[in-house]
Scaffold this motif. Structure first.
Motif, mmCIF file in Angstrom:
data_model
loop_
_atom_site.group_PDB
_atom_site.id
_atom_site.type_symbol
_atom_site.label_atom_id
_atom_site.label_comp_id
_atom_site.label_asym_id
_atom_site.label_seq_id
_atom_site.Cartn_x
_atom_site.Cartn_y
_atom_site.Cartn_z
ATOM 1 N N GLU A 101 0.065 3.158 15.776
ATOM 2 C CA GLU A 101 1.241 3.517 14.995
ATOM 3 C C GLU A 101 2.126 4.422 15.830
ATOM 4 O OE1 GLU A 101 0.437 4.994 11.055
ATOM 5 O OE2 GLU A 101 2.526 4.725 10.443
ATOM 6 N N GLU A 102 3.426 4.342 15.612
ATOM 7 C CA GLU A 102 4.363 5.185 16.340
ATOM 8 C C GLU A 102 5.580 5.440 15.467
ATOM 9 O OE1 GLU A 102 6.975 3.481 19.357
ATOM 10 O OE2 GLU A 102 6.208 4.969 20.767
ATOM 11 N N GLY A 103 6.105 6.647 15.534
ATOM 12 C CA GLY A 103 7.316 6.932 14.776
ATOM 13 C C GLY A 103 7.757 8.354 15.012
ATOM 14 N N THR A 104 8.821 8.763 14.312
ATOM 15 C CA THR A 104 9.232 10.151 14.428
ATOM 16 C C THR A 104 8.134 11.000 13.776
ATOM 17 O OG1 THR A 104 10.359 10.144 12.312
ATOM 18 C CG2 THR A 104 11.680 9.547 14.247
ATOM 19 N N THR A 105 7.984 12.216 14.261
ATOM 20 C CA THR A 105 6.937 13.091 13.738
ATOM 21 C C THR A 105 7.083 13.246 12.224
ATOM 22 O OG1 THR A 105 6.959 14.220 15.834
ATOM 23 C CG2 THR A 105 5.883 15.353 14.043
ATOM 24 N N PHE A 127 -10.119 0.958 4.096
ATOM 25 C CA PHE A 127 -9.258 0.065 3.316
ATOM 26 C C PHE A 127 -9.246 -1.368 3.868
ATOM 27 C CE2 PHE A 127 -7.553 4.378 3.393
ATOM 28 C CZ PHE A 127 -7.652 4.703 2.052
ATOM 29 N N ALA A 128 -10.253 -1.705 4.681
ATOM 30 C CA ALA A 128 -10.246 -3.025 5.328
ATOM 31 C C ALA A 128 -10.307 -4.140 4.290
ATOM 32 C CB ALA A 128 -11.428 -3.136 6.281
ATOM 33 N N GLN A 129 -9.593 -5.235 4.587
ATOM 34 C CA GLN A 129 -9.597 -6.394 3.699
ATOM 35 C C GLN A 129 -9.989 -7.625 4.502
ATOM 36 O OE1 GLN A 129 -5.680 -6.362 1.994
ATOM 37 N NE2 GLN A 129 -5.899 -4.221 1.396
ATOM 38 N N ASP A 130 -10.084 -8.768 3.810
ATOM 39 C CA ASP A 130 -10.509 -9.995 4.488
ATOM 40 C C ASP A 130 -9.596 -10.356 5.653
ATOM 41 O OD1 ASP A 130 -12.505 -10.087 2.693
ATOM 42 O OD2 ASP A 130 -11.578 -11.590 1.385
ATOM 43 N N ALA A 156 2.756 7.962 6.842
ATOM 44 C CA ALA A 156 1.961 7.176 7.786
ATOM 45 C C ALA A 156 1.511 5.900 7.090
ATOM 46 C CB ALA A 156 0.763 7.984 8.250
ATOM 47 N N ARG A 157 1.576 4.778 7.809
ATOM 48 C CA ARG A 157 1.217 3.508 7.197
ATOM 49 C C ARG A 157 -0.149 3.010 7.639
ATOM 50 N NH1 ARG A 157 5.442 0.487 5.564
ATOM 51 N NH2 ARG A 157 3.847 -0.448 4.279
ATOM 52 N N HIS A 158 -0.597 3.441 8.826
ATOM 53 C CA HIS A 158 -1.878 2.945 9.325
ATOM 54 C C HIS A 158 -3.025 3.777 8.743
ATOM 55 C CE1 HIS A 158 -5.001 1.475 11.969
ATOM 56 N NE2 HIS A 158 -4.156 0.600 12.473
ATOM 57 N N HIS A 193 9.762 2.484 13.487
ATOM 58 C CA HIS A 193 8.394 2.835 13.109
ATOM 59 C C HIS A 193 7.477 1.675 13.516
ATOM 60 C CE1 HIS A 193 5.886 5.218 10.011
ATOM 61 N NE2 HIS A 193 5.065 4.475 10.723
ATOM 62 N N GLY A 194 6.651 1.891 14.545
ATOM 63 C CA GLY A 194 5.780 0.828 15.042
ATOM 64 C C GLY A 194 4.433 0.845 14.344
ATOM 65 N N LEU A 195 3.835 -0.323 14.143
ATOM 66 C CA LEU A 195 2.589 -0.389 13.397
ATOM 67 C C LEU A 195 1.769 -1.587 13.844
ATOM 68 C CD1 LEU A 195 1.127 0.949 10.956
ATOM 69 C CD2 LEU A 195 2.231 -0.735 9.516
ATOM 70 N N ARG A 196 0.455 -1.375 13.986
ATOM 71 C CA ARG A 196 -0.452 -2.477 14.304
ATOM 72 C C ARG A 196 -1.497 -2.529 13.199
ATOM 73 N NH1 ARG A 196 -1.328 -4.374 19.430
ATOM 74 N NH2 ARG A 196 -0.531 -2.461 20.352
ATOM 75 N N CYS A 197 -1.143 -3.202 12.085
ATOM 76 C CA CYS A 197 -2.046 -3.236 10.944
ATOM 77 C C CYS A 197 -1.664 -4.397 10.048
ATOM 78 C CB CYS A 197 -1.966 -1.916 10.161
ATOM 79 S SG CYS A 197 -3.109 -1.829 8.783
ATOM 80 N N LEU A 198 -2.669 -5.129 9.570
ATOM 81 C CA LEU A 198 -2.384 -6.266 8.695
ATOM 82 C C LEU A 198 -2.400 -5.868 7.220
ATOM 83 C CD1 LEU A 198 -4.499 -8.901 10.599
ATOM 84 C CD2 LEU A 198 -2.017 -8.931 10.319
ATOM 85 N N ALA A 199 -3.002 -4.729 6.938
ATOM 86 C CA ALA A 199 -3.060 -4.279 5.549
ATOM 87 C C ALA A 199 -2.617 -2.821 5.479
ATOM 88 C CB ALA A 199 -4.485 -4.431 5.015
ATOM 89 N N PRO A 200 -1.321 -2.584 5.794
ATOM 90 C CA PRO A 200 -0.874 -1.184 5.866
ATOM 91 C C PRO A 200 -0.903 -0.491 4.506
ATOM 92 C CG PRO A 200 0.991 -2.668 6.171
ATOM 93 C CD PRO A 200 -0.223 -3.528 6.065
ATOM 94 N N MET A 201 -0.975 0.835 4.588
ATOM 95 C CA MET A 201 -0.967 1.639 3.376
ATOM 96 C C MET A 201 0.420 1.547 2.752
ATOM 97 S SD MET A 201 -3.987 3.124 3.761
ATOM 98 C CE MET A 201 -3.985 4.539 2.676
#
Lengths: 312, 326
Positions: free
Chosen positions: A222-226, A281-284, A233-235, A298-306
């Motif tokens: 994840e990446e973004g402004t502080t 919070f992992a899903q299938d 946070a999404r991850h 806002h960068g994100l590496r997640c398939l099931a973000p918060m």
């Protein structure tokens, strides 16, 4: 053009794949924090930028110039512009040199022999608020906080454009930690420095960094402004890190998200999302490999973000 | 009233040095009751380490106990024989050190080391190993039986610290001393260790003396807090009292300095200017005077005593005395 542009950086030590494609950019005058657990590859990233660790693939551009894998001849003049602050403040100072010769060593290495070393030592010590008679002392005579400042003085000697700081406040008392962060903030404003700071202390990140990247197993997740990261946070990994931050208040209501287990071995990376096995919070869908998506910076590496917390 | 387990009573300890006597601890008093968690907070040079080594009598040869007593279950440990101390250490009082990477012997398996520390027990080797595996399980090491055969380098830092805790608790001590056990660890592991300590403390009902400079950890874990500065106790009390109503300027400033307190980005973080006084050449009066914004004339001449302000809250500051306001 960014001052520092790291793209798809890969580093392996033998079979151990420490960095598996790290990309981020730092603008002039900006402070960027890299956050993550031990073993996430933070230190290797900045060592690879400085040419102190190998990087087999990818690109590191400084001021537009490619420096990954550059020869010592190309790198040496650039080291004036990129300074490093090492993690162990006392260990990074040679015990047999005085503070004065330690902080003027960069001039000698760069062949700037015409400088008045005494005057420079005094100027640098004053800049980091140390008394000038410290020039005659040896590292063992310094406290941890003082040794840190010597590290800062030495990093500033050649008026760099970029400072790479590895855990600059680790091991410092809280009262001294504030002093060092104030010093860095002040120097950054006065000299227009850009900084990459590595830390696992999120309380510190909040006060020094403009943007931050969260690393897990040698990749940004994840990446973004502080501000955005702390607020929204999404991850799940970022949320876990943020919640694992003991508050100096006995009545603080903790909504702690527990991380399961230990980071997996780099020799045996999990399939799909590499955080999946520890993720509460992992899903299938997480058995598939997540891609890096950027939305409004806002960068994100997640398939099931918060879910976003909205205005909260 | 719960039974008192450890009483530090007016303890003063010096180190003899070439520069003269270094007054490392001066007139320290506090107690730890059965089954409670007491935190000791203080910055570098406040005497935390001297205090721990004095309790365990693992002091350097140039240490001089000038006055006071360290009573454990009523017995003054400073008067105990070396033999008695050996029986006590690791059995009734055990300790977890700061650096998990250096706590274990690198050339022996974890199982062997956990056997070794059960040298007092007459049980069979199989029983001892079973107990070791059970303890590893209790601190959350997966697959404990198999891992007993592994060497320290095969474990991560967080696991090694948990193993150190398991080993310290094996003998079911009455008092566990934890010397900055989370300082060398990541925040996520720190939280794991604190939660584990809380659970184990419930399970084994041992008292914990928890030394740390991390206020967040102290606030979360401890029942009572002792604040030390330059070799003296300057404030002690219930954890809520200390964090919500600190009565010594140093405690207040220390809490203010913690960036965890400041939610919005601050351009300038608070600090405590000045330095800790030279313990070999102490100034008269209050030791915090030089760095205190509220210092008065009296602070330069008289050492403020640690006085009780209300039930369970002590502070050593003239500001809390009536005459300060007149």
């Amino acid at each position: 053009m960014s001052l520092l542009d790291v793209k798809n950086l890969h580093t392996s030590f033998g079979a151990v794949n420490v960095l598996a494609g790290v990309s981020f950019a730092v603008e002039p005058g900006e402070t960027y924090a890299l956050v993550g657990e031990s073993g996430s590859g933070k230190t290797t990233v900045i060592r690879a930028i400085a040419g102190l660790a190998p990087a087999q693939e990818g690109s590191v551009k400084f001021d537009g110039q490619e420096i990954r894998g550059a020869s010592e001849r190309v790198l040496r003049p650039l080291r004036k512009d990129i300074a490093m602050m090492f993690q162990d403040p006392v260990g990074s100072l040679s015990p047999r040199l005085t503070i004065g010769s330690l902080i003027t060593e960069p001039y000698r290495i760069q062949g700037m022999k015409d400088r008045d070393m005494h005057a420079e030592a005094k100027r640098l010590l004053a800049m980091v608020n140390l008394p000038t008679h410290f020039a005659d002392r040896y590292p063992y005579q310094l406290s941890g906080g003082q040794a840190r400042r010597v590290g800062v003085a030495r990093a500033l000697a050649l008026e760099p454009k970029l400072i790479l700081a590895d855990e600059p406040t680790a091991g410092l008392d809280v009262s001294v930690q504030g002093e060092l962060l104030n010093l860095l903030n002040d120097l950054r404003e006065r000299l227009g420095l850009a900084m990459v700071i590595i830390t696992h202390n999120l309380n510190v990140v909040r006060h020094v960094a403009d943007r931050m990247g969260i690393m897990y197993l040698g990749r940004l997740v994840e990446e973004g402004t502080t501000e955005a990261i702390f607020k929204d946070a999404r991850h799940p990994y970022t949320r876990c890190l943020l919640s694992a931050n003991p508050e100096p208040d006995p009545d603080a209501r903790l909504e702690r998200i527990a991380l399961k287990g230990e980071p997996p071995s780099l020799l045996n990376r999990p399939s799909g999302c590499e955080f999946r096995e520890r993720c509460p919070f992992a899903q299938d869908i997480c058995t598939q490999t997540p891609q890096w998506d950027v939305e409004e910076g806002h960068g994100l590496r997640c398939l099931a973000p918060m879910h976003t917390r909205g205005a909260a | 009233m719960t039974e008192t387990l450890l009483e530090i009573d007016r303890l003063s300890v010096d180190y003899e040095t070439a520069r003269g006597d270094l007054k490392a601890l001066r007139d320290i008093s506090f107690d730890v009751r059965k089954g409670e968690i007491v935190g000791i907070v203080g910055e570098s040079g406040c005497g935390k380490s001297t205090l721990i080594s004095s309790i365990l009598r693992l002091t350097a040869p140039n240490t001089r106990f000038r006055q006071g007593e360290v009573r454990f279950k009523g017995q003054d440990l400073l008067q105990a024989t070396e033999r008695q101390m050996r029986d006590l250490r690791g059995a009734d009082i055990s300790i977890v050190f700061q650096d998990p990477m250096q706590t274990h012997n690198p050339v022996l398996t974890i199982g062997q080391q956990m056997l070794d520390i059960q040298h007092r027990s007459k049980d069979s080797k199989a029983d001892k190993l079973a107990r070791a595996a059970k303890m590893l399980g209790a601190v959350g090491i997966p697959d404990p039986e198999a891992r007993l055969a592994q060497f320290p380098h095969e474990f991560s830092g967080g696991m090694r610290q948990r193993i150190a805790i398991a080993m310290a608790l094996m003998s079911e001590p009455d008092l566990l001393i934890a010397d900055e056990p989370t300082t060398a660890l990541d925040a996520t592991l720190e939280v794991q260790i604190i939660e584990r300590l809380q659970e184990l403390q419930q399970e084994f009902d041992c008292a914990i003396l928890f030394i740390s400079h991390h206020l967040g950890v102290i606030a979360e874990l401890c029942d009572r807090v002792v604040v030390m500065y330059a070799g003296a106790v300057i404030e002690s009390g219930d954890v809520r009292e200390i964090f919500h109503d600190p009565k010594h300027p140093y405690t207040r400033r220390l809490i203010d300095c913690d960036p965890g307190h400041i939610k919005e980005r601050a351009r300038v973080l608070p600090t405590i200017p000045g330095e800790v006084p030279d313990l070999a050449n102490l100034p008269g009066g209050c030791i915090f005077r030089d760095r205190c914004e509220q210092a008065m004339a009296r602070c330069a001449t008289d050492v403020p005593p640690l006085t009780q302000l209300k039930q369970g809250h002590h502070a050593a500051c003239w500001l809390n005395h009536e005459e300060a306001n007149t």
